[in-house]
Enzyme design. Sequence first.
Site, PDB file in Angstrom:
ATOM      1  N   ARG A 105       0.869  -1.198  -0.049  1.00  0.00           N
ATOM      2  CA  ARG A 105       0.048  -0.078  -0.115  1.00  0.00           C
ATOM      3  C   ARG A 105       0.813   1.347   0.073  1.00  0.00           C
ATOM      4  NH1 ARG A 105      -5.224  -1.457   2.688  1.00  0.00           N
ATOM      5  NH2 ARG A 105      -5.890  -3.274   1.802  1.00  0.00           N
ATOM      6  N   ASP A 165     -18.201   1.523   2.183  1.00  0.00           N
ATOM      7  CA  ASP A 165     -18.101   0.717   3.089  1.00  0.00           C
ATOM      8  C   ASP A 165     -19.514   0.619   3.799  1.00  0.00           C
ATOM      9  OD1 ASP A 165     -15.592   2.324   2.970  1.00  0.00           O
ATOM     10  OD2 ASP A 165     -14.722   0.659   3.955  1.00  0.00           O
ATOM     11  N   ARG A 168     -22.308  -0.788   1.701  1.00  0.00           N
ATOM     12  CA  ARG A 168     -22.404  -2.263   1.539  1.00  0.00           C
ATOM     13  C   ARG A 168     -22.975  -2.812   2.859  1.00  0.00           C
ATOM     14  NH1 ARG A 168     -16.584  -2.466  -1.480  1.00  0.00           N
ATOM     15  NH2 ARG A 168     -17.181  -3.042  -3.844  1.00  0.00           N
ATOM     16  N   HIS A 192     -10.960   3.632   5.949  1.00  0.00           N
ATOM     17  CA  HIS A 192     -11.609   3.027   4.604  1.00  0.00           C
ATOM     18  C   HIS A 192     -10.822   1.867   4.426  1.00  0.00           C
ATOM     19  CE1 HIS A 192     -13.127   1.726   0.925  1.00  0.00           C
ATOM     20  NE2 HIS A 192     -12.032   1.614   0.202  1.00  0.00           N
TER      21      HIS A 192
END
Length: 332
Positions: A105, A165, A168, A192
């Site tokens: 990342r 998020d 969902r 997130h």
Amino acid sequence: QAFFKSVHNSAPPSPTKRHIKVSVVGAGNVGMAIAQTILTQDLVDELALVDANPDKLRGEMLDLQHAAAFLPRTKIHASVDYSVTVGSDLCIVTAGARQIAGESRLNLLQRNLALFKDIIPSLVKYSPDSILMIVSNPVDVLTYVAWKLSGFPSNRVIGSGTNLDSSRFRFLIADHLDVNAQDVQAFIVGEHGDSSVALWSSISVGGVPILSFLEKQQIAYEKETLENIHKEVVGSAYEVISLKGYTSWAIGYSAANLARSILRDQRKIHPVSVLAKGFYGITGGDVFLSLPAQLGRGGVLGVTNIHLTEVEAQRLRDSAKTILEVQTQLGI
Ligand SMILES: NC(=O)c1ccc[n+]([C@@H]2O[C@H](COP(=O)([O-])OP(=O)(O)OC[C@H]3O[C@@H](n4cnc5c(N)ncnc54)[C@H](O)[C@@H]3O)[C@@H](O)[C@H]2O)c1
Ligand SMILES: O=C1N[C@](c2ccsc2)(c2cccc(Nc3ccc(F)cc3)n2)CC(O)=C1Sc1ccccc1Cl
């Protein structure tokens, strides 16, 4: 205790401004899903698309223009030159390098940081009074980067954060309870992605807090059921990626919903990435994390002071610490 902790300088621009323009940077899967949804929902008078790939950009512009007979009249421009974004009310940034298989990342962040050092100043040059909405990942750190590079007040820099998020999460809860997802309010906050925090106390169905809803419906309440639903929020992201290689529709609709709240001054509360320093004991530096925030024409109008359990608050502080450690390595 005020319900909202106000953020500075969130006064809306002059009320006489009627022509609404949005720019979307990055004409990829996410950017085009957002653009298409904004057009379908008749949110703007003018839409500008920017991308580094001129052929992709022109192709997407022409393809959208050819739908004009079925859409509200909207002027659609596209260019690799940022002058096309001049006078935007809202600039949505979805540009970014794709994470290479096995790439860390941090490495992805460094690559996207390099892009942002061009993108953000170019947007600011042509739309100094706009609101920035960052979608590119890692979204919380890149929202901080956009804030620092833009010089904008924090109320005018927002990250989509845990909005996807949370959408969902709402779908999965609604599916589990066989109710309409629009009747489910539920907030996921914090960082997130994999480390997000589900606020159980925030979940309500038709205005009824989830725990009493389950008791009333005599649905056996198992804490692990809700925890499994939160795990599925993360799992479903990986499942979509494994099946179609990217995600677009849910992020497209969720980001367009944020744009609607901003552009139509809806003053609705959304879980979005905001400057979180000073909330819930988050100290140690400027960090953007998702909290339930009121959005309107001035951007972030306020951040709610909702009750968090000590465990939830500590998880937010842990995420803030992790993000701050990454940010110190950026040198901005
Ligand atoms: N925050 C969220 O919930 C969420 C959800 C899904 C995707 N995303 C993120 O959105 C980003 C975009 O995803 P995607 O699937 O659309 O990727 P994509 O590769 O399809 O699109 C990215 C686009 O950015 C363009 N681009 C690259 N460098 C640029 C530059 N310097 N200036 C302008 N445009 C440039 C590319 O040409 C490409 O068209 C990724 O970072 C992804 O992780 C975030
Ligand atoms: O739906 C997605 N799709 C992405 C995606 C889209 C195109 S390529 C990858 C996704 C899917 C799966 C994992 C993942 N991890 C990730 C990678 C880099 C980052 F900076 C942040 C997250 N990212 C990007 C993304 O942020 C999402 S939401 C998401 C991701 C992980 C956990 C929970 C959620 Cl709600």
